[in-house]
Each structure stands twice: as structure tokens, then as C-alpha cells.
Design a protein around this motif. Structure first.
Motif, short mmCIF file in Angstrom:
data_model
loop_
_atom_site.label_atom_id
_atom_site.label_comp_id
_atom_site.label_asym_id
_atom_site.label_seq_id
_atom_site.Cartn_x
_atom_site.Cartn_y
_atom_site.Cartn_z
N UNK A 1 0.83 -1.20 0.00
CA UNK A 1 0.00 0.00 0.00
C UNK A 1 0.87 1.26 0.00
N UNK A 2 1.96 1.22 0.77
CA UNK A 2 2.87 2.36 0.77
C UNK A 2 3.50 2.56 -0.60
N UNK A 3 3.83 1.45 -1.26
CA UNK A 3 4.41 1.52 -2.61
C UNK A 3 3.39 2.12 -3.59
N UNK A 4 2.13 1.71 -3.47
CA UNK A 4 1.09 2.28 -4.34
C UNK A 4 0.97 3.78 -4.12
N UNK A 5 1.11 4.20 -2.86
CA UNK A 5 1.03 5.63 -2.57
C UNK A 5 2.19 6.38 -3.21
N UNK A 6 3.39 5.83 -3.12
CA UNK A 6 4.55 6.48 -3.71
C UNK A 6 4.46 6.54 -5.22
N UNK A 7 3.81 5.55 -5.82
CA UNK A 7 3.64 5.53 -7.27
C UNK A 7 2.46 6.37 -7.73
N UNK A 8 1.77 6.99 -6.79
CA UNK A 8 0.64 7.84 -7.14
C UNK A 8 -0.61 7.08 -7.52
N UNK A 9 -0.72 5.81 -7.09
CA UNK A 9 -1.87 4.98 -7.45
C UNK A 9 -2.88 4.87 -6.32
N UNK A 10 -2.48 5.21 -5.09
CA UNK A 10 -3.39 5.12 -3.95
C UNK A 10 -3.12 6.28 -3.02
N UNK A 11 -4.10 6.56 -2.16
CA UNK A 11 -3.96 7.67 -1.21
C UNK A 11 -4.79 7.37 0.02
N UNK A 12 -4.43 8.04 1.10
CA UNK A 12 -5.22 7.94 2.33
C UNK A 12 -6.29 9.04 2.30
N UNK A 13 -7.49 8.65 2.67
CA UNK A 13 -8.60 9.60 2.69
C UNK A 13 -9.46 9.32 3.91
N UNK A 14 -9.46 10.31 4.84
CA UNK A 14 -10.24 10.19 6.07
C UNK A 14 -9.91 8.89 6.81
N UNK A 15 -8.58 8.61 6.90
CA UNK A 15 -8.13 7.47 7.69
C UNK A 15 -8.20 6.13 6.98
N UNK A 16 -8.63 6.11 5.73
CA UNK A 16 -8.73 4.85 4.99
C UNK A 16 -8.01 4.98 3.65
N UNK A 17 -7.62 3.84 3.12
CA UNK A 17 -6.98 3.81 1.81
C UNK A 17 -8.03 3.85 0.71
N UNK A 18 -7.68 4.50 -0.38
CA UNK A 18 -8.51 4.43 -1.58
C UNK A 18 -7.62 4.60 -2.80
N UNK A 19 -8.07 4.04 -3.92
CA UNK A 19 -7.33 4.20 -5.18
C UNK A 19 -7.58 5.58 -5.74
N UNK A 20 -6.56 6.11 -6.38
CA UNK A 20 -6.76 7.39 -7.08
C UNK A 20 -7.68 7.18 -8.27
N UNK A 21 -8.35 8.20 -8.71
CA UNK A 21 -9.36 8.03 -9.77
C UNK A 21 -8.84 7.36 -11.02
N UNK A 22 -7.62 7.69 -11.46
CA UNK A 22 -7.10 7.10 -12.70
C UNK A 22 -6.98 5.60 -12.60
N UNK A 23 -6.59 5.10 -11.41
CA UNK A 23 -6.42 3.66 -11.25
C UNK A 23 -7.76 2.97 -11.06
N UNK A 24 -8.72 3.65 -10.45
CA UNK A 24 -10.04 3.03 -10.29
C UNK A 24 -10.70 2.80 -11.64
N UNK A 25 -10.31 3.62 -12.61
CA UNK A 25 -10.95 3.51 -13.92
C UNK A 25 -10.48 2.32 -14.71
N UNK A 26 -9.35 1.71 -14.33
CA UNK A 26 -8.80 0.62 -15.16
C UNK A 26 -9.67 -0.61 -15.08
#
Length: 747
Positions: free
Chosen positions: A722-747
Motif C-alpha cells: 500500500x505504501x508503494x502504491x502511494x509512492x507511485x501515485x496509485x493510492x492515497x489515504x482519505x479520512x483514515x482509509x486507503x482508496x485508489x486514485x481516480x485514474x487507477x479506479x478507472x482501469x
């Protein structure tokens, strides 16, 4: 150095000395970063030690790679599938020169040009003196001339009336005919040459100073390094006894052949990878002897008091590492240069060595990693001076433990030995700390100046249908196959993803948007293939979904959807495609199953049910379709870094699959290509995982007791992912939880 002698100032240009594998990696890495360089090679072409015509090379006609084809190629330039598991020296030489042509490396190389000496001037620049007397000044110097040129000859008391040679002078097996021969030394080259002597000499012996752990080149039909590398990363305390037990089961007690018992534990010395020497020992073609005590005329007296009359003693006792033109600028200890990470000089700025390392892994991909670090640092000196200063401080002060917890034997060779996984993990940390890019598949593709050689194993104009083509693995597979003379039919329910992929691959690629759960659309798809192509040579069932969570919280509709896509759709499509496949002379039905088709993973019972069922169906179809000339193949990957896995990680899916870093979709795609080339019923990118899963399922009652011990490791791996996904710009923390960034959710 005489500063009064004239030289040509080459500005910010970089000098590479050597045109072997390390030098080629270095040239490509500099070119990728847009750094100007010149490369000098004393011989007439690229190839280094692999060129039998290169003066001083230690190469011999029977030499083969000791690492396997699929793990030995350079990044973005794998060895052809037509190569054997362990390529020979001529194939490697052809491969290296094709690599140089493909990435346009000949233009910056000066052949038949030796470097006589180098000097660092008061400004820290490097003045290179060529054999012509010409002197040139560079910003940096990279020594890539290798370390297998200066033979190491032991001093043995007494006088031998026969012939004494070092293996550097050995070329072909006929040199042993009609002679009584002793090979001294049992490294990998020594073992190879001993096999030549066993098959050709009148009598053959091998002298060993210590015992070795012999690792066969194949385990369960798979190259040994593939078996080990693609399996799960077990802790050393578990991996060592398991592998040692496996070797004992396969080989028995080797001391019965006269071999000394090893004085060290498995993995504590460089591996001896050889199957043939044991064969010749078993058949009496060669006999083992202990270390030499002294010579007496034509006799060699061994330390146990035995003696043999011999004609030839050939020392396979290795090489003294050297770098004659720059020897004064390296700090030597136990005959090895002392370099940070075995690459960077601590004393002299911008002096680098590539290939001056010993490790338990294939070399070429490590050369890629070394070259990438050097290129990133040299680019930072021009573009990001703060990061360059930070890394220069690390070169001076950093001293990481790269032993991987292994206590290597006390010998000069192992004084600088690195455990490959410890090294790779540390390099990964360095790249992240300094903001350097990872070496991911496709990184070097922009440099290609000529198409990659097309393997001859696929016929011209094969028609290959791929489902799930807009997903992670499907896209990678389509890209790899698009380099071949095939007709691709790409299928996915994501019409936009298909359109983007077709735009990338070219208008000749056929695409078809379809819902695989709709039987009418499946029938229409097969009609489309029939009308446009007239036949079908390979169907690759690759579409799948996964939903995580307790069964009691799943809706009946979501359960049916997962079973429909993962199990029913491949069967229904295969049923419709079989009549078309029968028309092909090279018909293949390939299915991406998943390791979950063998090993049940917690929290995904429906997914496991679909994959267990799919694997069983394909194994049954393999028997039914073989008489019809259709070969059925199953590929069983473990966790793969695709949008599907990212969604599962975000949802808190099964942590056990993250014990090891997920493999790349390119890795799975390469295996699918190999299966299309050479069909086999079952294979996995990490072959060791496949065998361990099969073994574990012999005692399924133990799983509830054993798996909790690995849960914590899996949870750590999930956090790292999950940390690697965050560094690659594919995931982010939002209100204490992980979520995929919009570009990756679209795949």
C-alpha cells in the motif's frame, strides 16, 4: 602523471572501458538518461569474455550459462524462447551483439582501442591514455572490463615433469585425448572442464580442496534458479533445511563418490550448479581426489597419501581480480577492490566499477541495476546537485550489511560476497530515498532502433484471441505478442480501454467489446473471428474478477457474477471456440487460472471455488482435446500487481498473498508467451510456489494451524504494498482509509 602532455577535453562526456555485458548495460543506461559517453573496447567487437577470439578470454567451446535463459536476460531484452534452458557461449555472444544493435550502442564505441592508463587530475576529471598515445579527458570513468582475465596459479611444492596449464588456455575437449588429466578446482568452470576430461581423456581426475553442495541444473523439470527465485521467500532458517533435504533426497550421500563432505552450510558459498559431473562420477569416467600435497616427477601426490601418474595438470583455480589501467586508484583487499555497493569508489570521485561483484544470482539483471544507479547519480550531478551531494555522502559513509543473514565461508572470493535479495532490497530503498526511478519493464523501449528478433516458434499469421485484454496482464500480453507476425483479437467489456490499446498497437489489431457473461455475445464473438480470420490458433482465457469478504456478507448476485466470469465464461467460450481451433495445425487453449486454483486463500471462498473448478475443467479438457490436436495449458500466477490486486489490497483482502512483493503483469505475460511457444499443461511464473502449493495440499488439515504463523509477515507485506502504491501515485489515504486514485479506479 605528466600534466604537460596535451589531451582533448571531452567536457561532460563519460568514459566506459570495456565492451562486455557490463559495458553494454552501462552504455544503454547512460543513453537512456541522455548522458554523452564514449566506449573503448580493445577487441574488434562487443562480447567480452564470451568471444572465443578475444585474446585472453577464459571461454571454452563447451561453456554454457550457469543461470537459466529466463532469468539471465537484460531488462526489456529477454533471451529468445528458442534458446535452450542454459544457453551456450555462441548463443550468448550472438545475443549480446543483437542487444547492442537493437539499442544503437555501436555508434559510440571505438573498437580495437585499448586503454593503457588513467589519471585523475587536480579538478577530479579523468585523463584516459589510449594505446595509440592519444589522451582524452572525461567527467567520469566507468571500468567495465570484468575480472576473469588474470589467472590465479597456486604454488605447489615439487617438480612435475608433465604439462601444467591454467584453464584460461583451455579451449576444446580434444585437448584431453590420449592423456591422463587432473583438473584442480571445482568451481563452475572447473566442474564443466572436468566433464570434458571425463568424456575424452584416457583417465580423468578432479582435485577438490573442500566439499561443495552440488545443485542440479533442473529441479522437477524446471531450471534450479527459476525454481528457487519464483518460489516464496522463506526465512533462511526454514529455506535452508528444506532445500538441503530436497538435495539429499535427489542426490543421496555424495561422499560415496569420493567427494569431501562440505565444511560449510548450504548457501554459505557460491553455488556449484552442475548435473553432469555427478553423472561422470557415478559412472567412473572421472575420480575425485583431495587437495594436492606436492609433485614428484610425473606423479601428483595428494594430501591423503595417494598418488597418480599424469600427463596434464590443469588449474581451474579462478582469477585474480585486476584493473591494470586503473589499479592505483582502487583500494584492494584480499584481491578484491573495496567499493561501495561493489560499484562506487569511496576515495576517488566519479570512479565506478561494474561487474566487480560476487553474488548468488544471474549477473545481467544485476548489471542493469548497477548501471542504472551510476547513470542516475551522474545525471543528478548535472540536474539535481543536492541529491548528488547526498548520495556522495552515502558513498563515503554508508556501510550496509548485504549478507542477508548468511555467514559466508572465510575466503577471498566471499570477502565481498553479496546476497542478491538483500542487495535488491537495499537498492530499492536507495532509489526511493533519492527519487530515482525503478527499473520497470518498458523503461528502455524508447531506445530501440531495430525490432527485437522474432522467435521462430510461432508460425506466421497465428490468430490469437485474448479475453480480459484491457486489464493489466492482458495489456502486457497484447504488447508482447504485437511484436510478432500474429493477428490479435482483443476482447474486453471495457470498450474505451480496448480502443486505447488498439491505438497503441496499430490498426491491424482487432478488438471486440463483449460481456463474457452473455451467451449471445460470446456466440457473436466467435462469428466475428470466423468472418474476419477464418480460423483460430490460440484462445487465451484471461478475464477474471475477485471480490473479498466473508461469504455471509456476499449477495447472491455478486457470488453468481464472480462464478460466471471466472468459471462459466471460459468454459462456454472454449465450447464455442473448439470447432475453430480444430482447423489449426498449432491449436492451443491457454487459461490464466491462479495459484488459488490449488491453494485456498482465506477471505475469498468464491474466487477459490471458481479457480479450483476452472483448473479441474482444464485438466479434464486436456485429456479430451489432445486426440484432436488441441493442447490445453494452465498458467497459475500468484499475486500480480494489477488494478484487480490493488482493489483487493484497498479492500483489506487476504494478507497472506503479500508475503512476497507482487510480481509484475509483464512477468506473467512473458510466461504466457512462453506457454504459447512451448505448450505445457501447468506452469507458474514462480515455479517454486506451484510446487510448495502442491505439497501443502497433501496435508490440508494442517493449513489452519500453519497459516497463522505467516499472517504477520503477510500483513507487513500488505502495508509495504500500500505504501508503494502511494509512492507511485496509485493510492492515497482519505479520512483514515486507503482508496485508489481516480485514474487507477478507472482501469
Amino acid at each position: 602523471m605528466n600534466d604537460d602532455l596535451p589531451y582533448q577535453d571531452c567536457g561532460e562526456r563519460i568514459c566506459i572501458v570495456g565492451g562486455g555485458p557490463g559495458g553494454l548495460c552501462m552504455a544503454r543506461a547512460l543513453k537512456r538518461r541522455g548522458l554523452d559517453y564514449e566506449q573503448f573496447e580493445r577487441h574488434s567487437d562487443f562480447g567480452g569474455v564470451w568471444d572465443l577470439d578475444n585474446p585472453g578470454t577464459p571461454m571454452y567451446e563447451s561453456a554454457h550459462f550457469i543461470s537459466s535463459r529466463d532469468l539471465s536476460g537484460f531488462l526489456d531484452y529477454p533471451m529468445p524462447a528458442t534458446f535452450p534452458d542454459y544457453p551456450g557461449n555462441r548463443q550468448i555472444l550472438d545475443y549480446l551483439r543483437a542487444f547492442a544493435r537493437t539499442f544503437g550502442l555501436y555508434a559510440q564505441a571505438r573498437f580495437n582501442t585499448a586503454v593503457e592508463r588513467v589519471d585523475q587530475d587536480a579538478d577530479g576529471r579523468w585523463i584516459v591514455t589510449l594505446d595509440s598515445g592519444e589522451r582524452r579527458r572525461y567527467r567520469a570513468l566507468i571500468c567495465a572490463t570484468g575480472c576473469n582475465w588474470d589467472p590465479n596459479l597456486p604454488e605447489i611444492p615439487g617438480h612435475f615433469s608433465g604439462e601444467i596449464r591454467h584453464a584460461v588456455s583451455y579451449r576444446r575437449a580434444t585437448e584431453f585425448q590420449g592423456k591422463r588429466v587432473l583438473i584442480v578446482g571445482a568451481g563452475n568452470s572447473g566442474a564443466d572442464i572436468a566433464c570434458d576430461a571425463a568424456a575424452n581423456a584416457d583417465r580423468a581426475f578432479i582435485s577438490l580442496r573442500r566439499g561443495y553442495h552440488f545443485i542440479p541444473k533442473h529441479l522437477f523439470g524446471v531450471p534450479a534458479d527459476v525454481f528457487g527465485e519464483r518460489g516464496p521467500r522463506l526465512p533462511l532458517w526454514l529455506e535452508r533445511p528444506l532445500f538441503q533435504g530436497l538435495l539429499r533426497l535427489l542426490q543421496g550421500d555424495l561422499t560415496r563418490f569420493g567427494l569431501p563432505r562440505p565444511d560449510h552450510r548450504l548457501f554459505e558459498s557460491h553455488p556449484l550448479l552442475n548435473s553432469q559431473l555427478l553423472h561422470h562420477l557415478q559412472h567412473g569416467n572421472i575420480q575425485a581426489r583431495p587437495d594436492i600435497a606436492h609433485f614428484e616427477g610425473d606423479q601428483v601426490v595428494f594430501r591423503d597419501g595417494s598418488r597418480e601418474s599424469l600427463d596434464l595438470v590443469l588449474y581451474a583455480t579462478g582469477y585474480r581480480w585486476s584493473c591494470r589501467y586503473a589499479a592505483d586508484y582502487f583500494t584492494w583487499q584480499h584481491g578484491r577492490p573495496q567499493l561501495y555497493l561493489s560499484i562506487f569508489s569511496r576515495e576517488h570521485r566519479n570512479l565506478f566499477g561494474i561487474g566487480y561483484l560476487e553474488t548468488n544470482s544471474s549477473a545481467y539483471k544485476l548489471f542493469d541495476q548497477e548501471a542504472h544507479l551510476i547513470a542516475c547519480h551522474l545525471a543528478d550531478q548535472l540536474q539535481r546537485p543536492r541529491q548528488a551531494r547526498e548520495f556522495q555522502a552515502l558513498i563515503q559513509q554508508d556501510d550496509p550489511d548485504l549478507s542477508g543473514g548468511i555467514r559466508f565461508v572465510d575466503s577471498p572470493r566471499h570477502a565481498v560476497y553479496l546476497e542478491v535479495h538483500a542487495l535488491q532490497n537495499y537498492l530499492r530503498q536507495l532509489r526511493r530515498r533519492l527519487g530515482w526511478s525503478d527499473l520497470t519493464p518498458g523503461y528502455f523501449d524508447p531506445l530501440r532502433q531495430a525490432p527485437a528478433p522474432l522467435p521462430a516458434s510461432l508460425p506466421m499469421s497465428d490468430v490469437i484471441l485474448i479475453t480480459g485484454a484491457a486489464g493489466g496482464i492482458g495489456q502486457c500480453l497484447a504488447r508482447q505478442l504485437s511484436r510478432r507476425p500474429v493477428q490479435l483479437v482483443l476482447v474486453d467489456r471495457d470498450a474505451r480501454g480496448l480502443a486505447a490499446l488498439r491505438a497503441e498497437l496499430g490498426e491491424a489489431t482487432l478488438t471486440y467489446a463483449a460481456d463474457l457473461c452473455d451467451e449471445d455475445q460470446l456466440a457473436a464473438l466467435i462469428d466475428f473471428v470466423q468472418q474476419r480470420c477464418g480460423r483460430l490458433d490460440a484462445l487465451v482465457n484471461n478475464a477474471a474478477i475477485v471480490r473479498v469478504g466473508p461469504l455471509t456478507e456476499r449477495s447472491p448476485a455478486s457470488i453468481r457474477q464472480e462464478l460466471d466470469i471466472n468459471l462459466l465464461a471460459p468454459l462456454l467460450l472454449a465450447r464455442l471456440a473448439i470447432p475453430l481451433l480444430r482447423r489449426s495445425t498449432n491449436a492451443r487453449l491457454v487459461t490464466t487460472v491462479s495459484l488459488a486454483g490449488i491453494f485456498p486463500t482465506p477471505e475469498s471462498p468464491v474466487y477459490c471455488a471458481s479457480k479450483f473448478g476452472l483448473r479441474g475443467a482444464m485438466l479434464a479438457l486436456a485429456q479430451d482435446l489432445a486426440p484432436q490436436g488441441i493442447r490445453v495449458c494452465c498458467v497459475l500466477p500468484s499475486a500480480t500487481d494489477t488494478p484487480m490486486l490493488r482493489r483487493e489490497a484497498i479492500a483489506g483482502g487476504n494478507a497472506l498473498q503479500f508475503m512476497d512483493p507482487p510480481q509484475s503483469p509483464e512477468t506473467v505475460a512473458r510466461l504466457l508467451v512462453r506457454v504459447l511457444d512451448r505448450p505445457r499443461l501447468e506452469s507458474a511464473p514462480r515455479a517454486g510456489e506451484l510446487w510448495l502449493s502442491r505439497l501443502a495440499m497433501l496435508v490440508p488439515d494442517l493449513l489452519p494451524r500453519v497459516l497463522p504463523f505467516f499472517q504477520r509477515r503477510g500483513e507487513r507485506g500488505l502495508r509495504r504494498y500500500l505504501s508503494d502504491l502511494e509512492q507511485r501515485g496509485l493510492a492515497e489515504r482519505h479520512e483514515g482509509a486507503w482508496r485508489l486514485r481516480p485514474d487507477d479506479r478507472a482501469e
